[in-house]
Design an enzyme around this catalytic site. Sequence first.
Site, mmCIF file in Angstrom:
data_model
loop_
_atom_site.group_PDB
_atom_site.id
_atom_site.type_symbol
_atom_site.label_atom_id
_atom_site.label_comp_id
_atom_site.label_asym_id
_atom_site.label_seq_id
_atom_site.Cartn_x
_atom_site.Cartn_y
_atom_site.Cartn_z
ATOM 1 N N LYS A 38 1.499 -0.895 0.244
ATOM 2 C CA LYS A 38 -0.252 0.153 -0.277
ATOM 3 C C LYS A 38 1.074 0.966 -0.222
ATOM 4 O O LYS A 38 1.651 1.275 0.471
ATOM 5 C CB LYS A 38 -0.914 -0.137 1.212
ATOM 6 C CG LYS A 38 -1.929 1.060 1.533
ATOM 7 C CD LYS A 38 -2.667 1.248 2.369
ATOM 8 C CE LYS A 38 -3.747 2.645 2.595
ATOM 9 N NZ LYS A 38 -4.529 1.496 4.454
ATOM 10 N N SER A 87 -9.526 1.644 3.607
ATOM 11 C CA SER A 87 -8.755 2.645 2.416
ATOM 12 C C SER A 87 -7.879 1.947 1.426
ATOM 13 O O SER A 87 -6.712 1.660 0.745
ATOM 14 C CB SER A 87 -7.638 3.501 2.996
ATOM 15 O OG SER A 87 -7.329 2.795 3.436
ATOM 16 N N SER A 115 -10.212 -0.888 7.418
ATOM 17 C CA SER A 115 -9.185 -0.573 6.293
ATOM 18 C C SER A 115 -8.523 -2.027 5.621
ATOM 19 O O SER A 115 -7.675 -2.006 4.785
ATOM 20 C CB SER A 115 -8.623 0.777 6.238
ATOM 21 O OG SER A 115 -9.043 1.608 6.578
#
Length: 511
Positions: free
Chosen positions: A98, A185, A209
Amino acid sequence: MALAAAAAAAFCCCCSAATGFEFNEATVDAIQLGFSNGSLTSTTLVRFYLDRIARLNPLLHAVIEVNPDALAQAARADAERATGRRCGPLHGVPVLLKDNMATRDRLNTTAGSLALLGSVVRRDAGVAARLRAAGAVILGKASLSEWSNFRPVKSGWSARGGQTVVFVKLPMENPYVLSADPCGSSSGPAVAAAANMAAVTLGTETDGSILCPASLNSVVGIKPTVGLTSRAGVIPISPRQDTVGPICRTVSDAVHVLDVIVGFDELDAEATRVASKYIPSGGYGRFLRMDGLKGKRVGIPNGFFTEGAYGKTQLRVYQKHLSTMRKHGALVIENINITTNLSAAQDVLYSNENIALQAEFKLSLNAYLSDLLYSPVHSLADVVAFNNAHPVEERLQDFGQPDLIAAQKTNGIGPVEKAAIQRLNELSADGLENLMRMHQLDAIVTPNSDASSFFAIGGMPAITVPAGYDGHGVPFGICFGGLKGYEPRLIEMAYAFEQATKVRRMPSFKT
């Protein structure tokens, strides 16, 4: 139409004619077997994923950038293997991170924001350093909701990864149904894992997330106990709640990654020192047990599996899964409560969590920015100003930046913030922690990420596993969560459930 055709072609069977290795849905174990028997090299594997990204990313926008050194890292892994050197199950395996995890290489680390484009980190994030030490190939950075959704953007949108796409309104879409919400996210890691754009991926969670995008993309997500994995070098929201965990296609793959990334880090000393006591001797892989549900006490809290939230058809699937758990030896305990009034408790939780996170975000982000070797911005105030100066690129008219502005107005952890954190601790102790101990539960089971806030405020772990697909083809998951350090028993249950149900299917595009 040409883009759709290319995407569809990319989803067809991908098998090396020369070696017979099946790339689609390849597990870490299958990859290592391919390395061992000569049917696969790291270089070939990296080329496959790079080609996959090139074909699919114009549609999915799951990857912000690929590592220009990925092929060189793969070649080095192949050379090491030729001399008999292996560093474990991730040696030579491509990993997507990420884009809030620092890498000291030619990749950017920006949390999706243009404000951090070109910033230079001092060192690899703790988890990235562990991956490199294990011989993994850093394939690139995956997309995310900008600032890990601390800006209230649509799930999966960021200024860096948010180019307009042909078929859908949002720049990042669920690879099963392109108009569906990928959740955030950690949208990019989940979509990339689901679409076979990497072998394994890493995400982060403050509240939901990892669990949410994993659930809605038919992949496995592990949210570890806070501190089990280092947060050093990760663009933060809250040191009290932030955690780093794997998002993969199978439980076993996620566990292989978890084994590599856990452990003490002097740059995140307080949290990792406390949590390191939970790491089992011999690692987590030994808890991948087919009989992992046998004898487990599984609680089903009231207020989550409701017809209003999911409808009769989906609830029947969940009930079938509970029956499967019973058949495999679990004692399923229903009609129990986290709190007497779940809705009221959630309202109190959310309001106090918001108060705490705003102050923690400002303190943590300013500390992260101060440690950079170079950055266009040096404080949260600079980030707010950058966004104001670039309203079109950062889509201020669509999303604004109210949370960033509210956080900037805070002045540390004062009496109000301390009271909010104390209230959160009380909600956790009197709620889920008390429920687990009262009923001697090994886990609670809830749909998707619906209980994520209860895990978040207590720093507790959870694992989500694919559970089914709704009438529109959108995936949904089932979540096993427990007290701090309960990863071994959660892995046992999640793996046994996965093997008993085998729900996950490789996606094909449906618009």
